[in-house]
Design a protein around this motif. Structure first.
Motif, PDB file in Angstrom:
ATOM      1  N   LEU A  62       0.826  -1.211   0.000  1.00 22.85           N
ATOM      2  CA  LEU A  62       0.000   0.000   0.000  1.00 22.85           C
ATOM      3  C   LEU A  62       0.862   1.263   0.000  1.00 22.85           C
ATOM      4  N   LEU A  63       1.936   1.241   0.769  1.00 19.83           N
ATOM      5  CA  LEU A  63       2.831   2.397   0.808  1.00 19.83           C
ATOM      6  C   LEU A  63       3.534   2.603  -0.529  1.00 19.83           C
ATOM      7  N   GLN A  66       1.542   4.142  -3.538  1.00 16.21           N
ATOM      8  CA  GLN A  66       1.313   5.585  -3.439  1.00 16.21           C
ATOM      9  C   GLN A  66      -0.021   5.987  -4.062  1.00 16.21           C
ATOM     10  N   VAL A  67      -1.025   5.179  -3.784  1.00 14.35           N
ATOM     11  CA  VAL A  67      -2.374   5.456  -4.265  1.00 14.35           C
ATOM     12  C   VAL A  67      -3.120   6.327  -3.256  1.00 14.35           C
ATOM     13  N   ALA A  68      -2.845   6.112  -1.987  1.00 16.17           N
ATOM     14  CA  ALA A  68      -3.532   6.877  -0.946  1.00 16.17           C
ATOM     15  C   ALA A  68      -3.166   8.345  -1.061  1.00 16.17           C
ATOM     16  N   PHE A  72      -3.559  10.771   3.914  1.00 17.66           N
ATOM     17  CA  PHE A  72      -3.797   9.479   4.578  1.00 17.66           C
ATOM     18  C   PHE A  72      -2.494   8.779   4.945  1.00 17.66           C
ATOM     19  N   TRP A  73      -1.359   9.284   4.471  1.00 18.32           N
ATOM     20  CA  TRP A  73      -0.071   8.650   4.753  1.00 18.32           C
ATOM     21  C   TRP A  73       0.205   8.479   6.242  1.00 18.32           C
ATOM     22  N   PRO A  74      -0.106   9.463   7.096  1.00 14.20           N
ATOM     23  CA  PRO A  74       0.164   9.238   8.517  1.00 14.20           C
ATOM     24  C   PRO A  74      -0.542   7.990   9.056  1.00 14.20           C
ATOM     25  N   VAL A  75      -1.743   7.733   8.570  1.00 17.09           N
ATOM     26  CA  VAL A  75      -2.483   6.543   9.001  1.00 17.09           C
ATOM     27  C   VAL A  75      -1.726   5.287   8.592  1.00 17.09           C
ATOM     28  N   LEU A  76      -1.309   5.236   7.334  1.00 19.87           N
ATOM     29  CA  LEU A  76      -0.587   4.061   6.847  1.00 19.87           C
ATOM     30  C   LEU A  76       0.712   3.856   7.628  1.00 19.87           C
ATOM     31  N   GLU A 102      12.132   2.503   3.438  1.00 23.43           N
ATOM     32  CA  GLU A 102      10.977   3.078   2.743  1.00 23.43           C
ATOM     33  C   GLU A 102      10.023   3.743   3.732  1.00 23.43           C
ATOM     34  N   ILE A 103       9.764   3.082   4.845  1.00 20.32           N
ATOM     35  CA  ILE A 103       8.880   3.670   5.854  1.00 20.32           C
ATOM     36  C   ILE A 103       9.513   4.936   6.432  1.00 20.32           C
ATOM     37  N   LEU A 104      10.810   4.877   6.733  1.00 24.13           N
ATOM     38  CA  LEU A 104      11.504   6.057   7.260  1.00 24.13           C
ATOM     39  C   LEU A 104      11.472   7.210   6.257  1.00 24.13           C
TER      40      LEU A 104
END
Length: 169
Positions: A62-63, A66-68, A72-76, A102-104
């Motif tokens: 999902l990350l 990059q559709v969100a 909404f990124w903070p939620v993911l 990637e998360i960082l």
């Protein structure tokens, strides 16, 4: 509709779209946004069933997609924290070194000036239900805890990889 579901989740913490999403037959022609919601629903189902490795893989998917919307990124990203914590408790690595980086990177993006306004708005909306009374630590604490958990995960990945037998051949 997609934004409505995401906004409702940000404002309430409820996955109101589960029944609706499950009733939609997805195929190659389905809109990307509906596929995202379906995968997000699957992520929550896997996490709830204790399948944290598979949930982590879906979260990374999902990350990376990059559709969100940026808002909404903070939620993911915050969804990674319970997976990291449970993985640590079970002595399992949920995210690879590449996943962790990637998360960082995404975490840095949402806290930088580029996306800061949109993401701060999301975090403020989350704070309405993301409270101690509801069983959640403060979001500011969560962001710090996420950074620390990611650093620990990086160290764990390094230790696991450096102790592999192939390193000594």
């Amino acid at each position: 509709i997609y934004r409505m579901f995401l906004d409702y989740y940000i404002d309430t913490g409820e996955l109101a779209f589960l029944d609706t999403i499950e009733s939609i037959q997805l195929d190659e022609t389905s809109p990307v946004s509906i596929k995202f919601l379906s995968r997000y629903r699957l992520f929550h189902a896997l996490k709830q069933n204790g399948e944290i490795r598979r949930a982590g893989a879906i979260l990374m998917e999902l990350l990376r997609a990059q559709v969100a919307p940026i808002s909404f990124w903070p939620v993911l990203l915050l969804n990674a924290l319970p997976l990291l914590q449970e993985g640590k408790a079970r002595k399992m690595i949920i995210f690879s070194t590449q996943d962790t980086l990637e998360i960082l990177r995404n975490l840095q993006d949402i806290t930088s000036f580029v996306y800061q306004e949109e993401c701060l708005s999301c975090i403020e909306r989350l704070k309405k239900w993301h409270t101690q009374e509801n069983g959640y630590p403060e979001l500011d604490t969560n962001l710090t805890a996420l950074r620390l958990a990611l650093l620990q995960n990086s160290a764990d990945c390094y230790i696991e990889n450096s102790s592999s037998p192939w390193m000594f051949e």
